[in-house]
Design an enzyme around this catalytic site. Sequence first.
Site, PDB file in Angstrom:
ATOM      1  N   ARG A  90     -14.678   9.833   3.159  1.00  0.00           N
ATOM      2  CA  ARG A  90     -13.432   8.929   4.068  1.00  0.00           C
ATOM      3  C   ARG A  90     -12.986   9.677   5.147  1.00  0.00           C
ATOM      4  O   ARG A  90     -12.869  11.100   5.698  1.00  0.00           O
ATOM      5  CB  ARG A  90     -11.968   9.895   3.579  1.00  0.00           C
ATOM      6  CG  ARG A  90     -11.099   9.054   3.940  1.00  0.00           C
ATOM      7  CD  ARG A  90      -9.428   8.597   3.629  1.00  0.00           C
ATOM      8  NE  ARG A  90      -9.570   7.867   2.339  1.00  0.00           N
ATOM      9  CZ  ARG A  90      -8.449   7.779   1.174  1.00  0.00           C
ATOM     10  NH1 ARG A  90      -7.187   8.256   1.195  1.00  0.00           N
ATOM     11  NH2 ARG A  90      -8.939   6.647   0.104  1.00  0.00           N
ATOM     12  N   HIS A 122     -12.050  -0.592   3.426  1.00  0.00           N
ATOM     13  CA  HIS A 122     -12.185   0.260   2.317  1.00  0.00           C
ATOM     14  C   HIS A 122     -12.705  -0.673   1.437  1.00  0.00           C
ATOM     15  O   HIS A 122     -11.805  -0.710   0.070  1.00  0.00           O
ATOM     16  CB  HIS A 122     -10.709   0.275   2.363  1.00  0.00           C
ATOM     17  CG  HIS A 122     -10.006   1.591   1.250  1.00  0.00           C
ATOM     18  ND1 HIS A 122     -10.680   2.177   0.509  1.00  0.00           N
ATOM     19  CD2 HIS A 122      -9.133   2.224   0.554  1.00  0.00           C
ATOM     20  CE1 HIS A 122     -11.266   2.705  -0.010  1.00  0.00           C
ATOM     21  NE2 HIS A 122      -9.295   2.532  -0.283  1.00  0.00           N
ATOM     22  N   GLN A 176     -11.557   0.105  -3.005  1.00  0.00           N
ATOM     23  CA  GLN A 176     -10.859  -0.338  -3.123  1.00  0.00           C
ATOM     24  C   GLN A 176     -10.540  -1.778  -3.426  1.00  0.00           C
ATOM     25  O   GLN A 176     -10.042  -2.404  -4.203  1.00  0.00           O
ATOM     26  CB  GLN A 176      -8.936  -0.129  -1.530  1.00  0.00           C
ATOM     27  CG  GLN A 176      -8.076  -0.345  -2.449  1.00  0.00           C
ATOM     28  CD  GLN A 176      -7.008   0.926  -3.011  1.00  0.00           C
ATOM     29  OE1 GLN A 176      -6.551   1.512  -3.174  1.00  0.00           O
ATOM     30  NE2 GLN A 176      -7.027  -1.078  -4.322  1.00  0.00           N
ATOM     31  N   ASP A 229      -0.229  -4.045   2.277  1.00  0.00           N
ATOM     32  CA  ASP A 229      -0.649  -3.208   2.576  1.00  0.00           C
ATOM     33  C   ASP A 229       0.301  -1.559   3.288  1.00  0.00           C
ATOM     34  O   ASP A 229       1.398  -2.333   3.639  1.00  0.00           O
ATOM     35  CB  ASP A 229      -1.793  -2.493   2.920  1.00  0.00           C
ATOM     36  CG  ASP A 229      -2.278  -1.016   3.248  1.00  0.00           C
ATOM     37  OD1 ASP A 229      -2.233   0.120   2.643  1.00  0.00           O
ATOM     38  OD2 ASP A 229      -3.310  -1.384   3.940  1.00  0.00           O
ATOM     39  N   CYS A 251      -2.796  -1.388  -2.515  1.00  0.00           N
ATOM     40  CA  CYS A 251      -3.922   0.150  -2.957  1.00  0.00           C
ATOM     41  C   CYS A 251      -2.472   0.987  -3.151  1.00  0.00           C
ATOM     42  O   CYS A 251      -3.409   2.439  -3.403  1.00  0.00           O
ATOM     43  CB  CYS A 251      -4.535  -0.195  -1.981  1.00  0.00           C
ATOM     44  SG  CYS A 251      -4.200   0.024   0.197  1.00  0.00           S
ATOM     45  N   ARG A 301      -9.124   2.061  -9.812  1.00  0.00           N
ATOM     46  CA  ARG A 301     -10.519   2.718  -8.518  1.00  0.00           C
ATOM     47  C   ARG A 301     -11.420   3.678  -9.669  1.00  0.00           C
ATOM     48  O   ARG A 301     -12.640   3.511  -9.046  1.00  0.00           O
ATOM     49  CB  ARG A 301      -9.835   3.661  -7.696  1.00  0.00           C
ATOM     50  CG  ARG A 301      -8.249   2.811  -7.687  1.00  0.00           C
ATOM     51  CD  ARG A 301      -9.306   2.641  -5.753  1.00  0.00           C
ATOM     52  NE  ARG A 301     -10.229   3.190  -4.749  1.00  0.00           N
ATOM     53  CZ  ARG A 301      -9.726   4.142  -3.988  1.00  0.00           C
ATOM     54  NH1 ARG A 301      -8.751   4.424  -3.980  1.00  0.00           N
ATOM     55  NH2 ARG A 301     -10.440   4.320  -2.926  1.00  0.00           N
TER      56      ARG A 301
HETATM   57  N1  NVA Z   1      -4.130   1.163   5.118  1.00  0.00           N
HETATM   58  C1  NVA Z   1      -3.935   2.189   4.624  1.00  0.00           C
HETATM   59  C2  NVA Z   1      -4.529   2.510   3.188  1.00  0.00           C
HETATM   60  C3  NVA Z   1      -4.479   3.388   2.349  1.00  0.00           C
HETATM   61  C4  NVA Z   1      -5.468   2.861   0.927  1.00  0.00           C
HETATM   62  C5  NVA Z   1      -4.361   3.165   5.464  1.00  0.00           C
HETATM   63  O1  NVA Z   1      -5.814   3.360   5.870  1.00  0.00           O
HETATM   64  O2  NVA Z   1      -4.053   4.677   5.533  1.00  0.00           O
END
Ligand code: NVA
Length: 319
Positions: free
Chosen positions: A106, A133, A136, A229, A269, A297
């Site tokens: 990440r 992502h 997800q 989101d 998510c 997930r």
């Molecule tokens: N768009 C959000 C997704 C979190 C799973 C972020 O990048 O923080």
Amino acid sequence: MTSPSPVRHFLRDDDLTPAEQSEVLDLAAALKADPYASKPLAGPQTVAIIFDKPTLRTQASFVAGIAELGGNPMVVDGTLAQIGTRESIADVARVLGRQASLIVWRTYDQSRIDEMAAHAGVPVVNALTDQFHPCQTLADLLTIREHKGATAGLTMTFLGDSACNMGHSYLISGALAGMHVRVSGPEGFGPDPALLARAQEIAAGTGGSAAFVADPKAAAEGADVLITDTWVSMGKESEAIDRAEVFRPWQLNEHAVALGAPGAIVLHCLPAYRGKEITAEVLDGPQSVIWDEAENRRHAQKAIMSYLLRPSSLSRRGE
Ligand code: NVA
């Protein structure tokens, strides 16, 4: 001299073809039904999981999933490793690639994970970047299959920051799955035009479609799947105060749900901010399948890791 890497990675949604995505989702469903049936990481082999940004679900689901696959999850704190600052991404990739059978990361810009993949010598999985992502969205497609029986032909609407990782990953993954994907957000928060075009190109071959729909009501109308989101993605916190007002019309609330198709399902998510991008009534309401989505997930990530580690997944070498 370097030769082309035979290793498969999952760095963005379209690293899988439509057929491969379907195969991975089938595998995820099978692993969900029988969680300890397959041990491709037996040994145990180690999987490095690196976090440059905060996490809860991603760490929990990868650690649990890797253990279920017979492996050893090695969580690396990105703030200690300081990848790209303390030492180069390429050097970290070479080191971790000698310790682990697979690397999960990440991080921030997509170029960072591309560089990791170029030098690791083992599969690399994107556990969220600024642009995508894809783990997800695999979990989300599995959830849609479970609740709607299929994905192809359904309309999936994302309301919110369509310029963020989730907006992009829904466009691409939904197009691969033959869905009609609508993303909707305020002016200045639309998807990367190149990624929208890529989704449209994919959709042309799968019978789906992909569009940016400026009006949130038009976007929600008739949707089978309604998604939002956070309005403030990780790394964008300094902009939080301005965003709440700008994004208000894109809130996933009872009015948006009423515009959706009868029996529409709601996804998020997480983490969720009740009263901001989604109301408590909707998040905790009867059409929400958010906790199934969070569980999925683990199953989806077990499937993509198993798939990348399969000898047959190397068959696209040289493509
Ligand atoms: N768009 C959000 C997704 C979190 C799973 C972020 O990048 O923080």
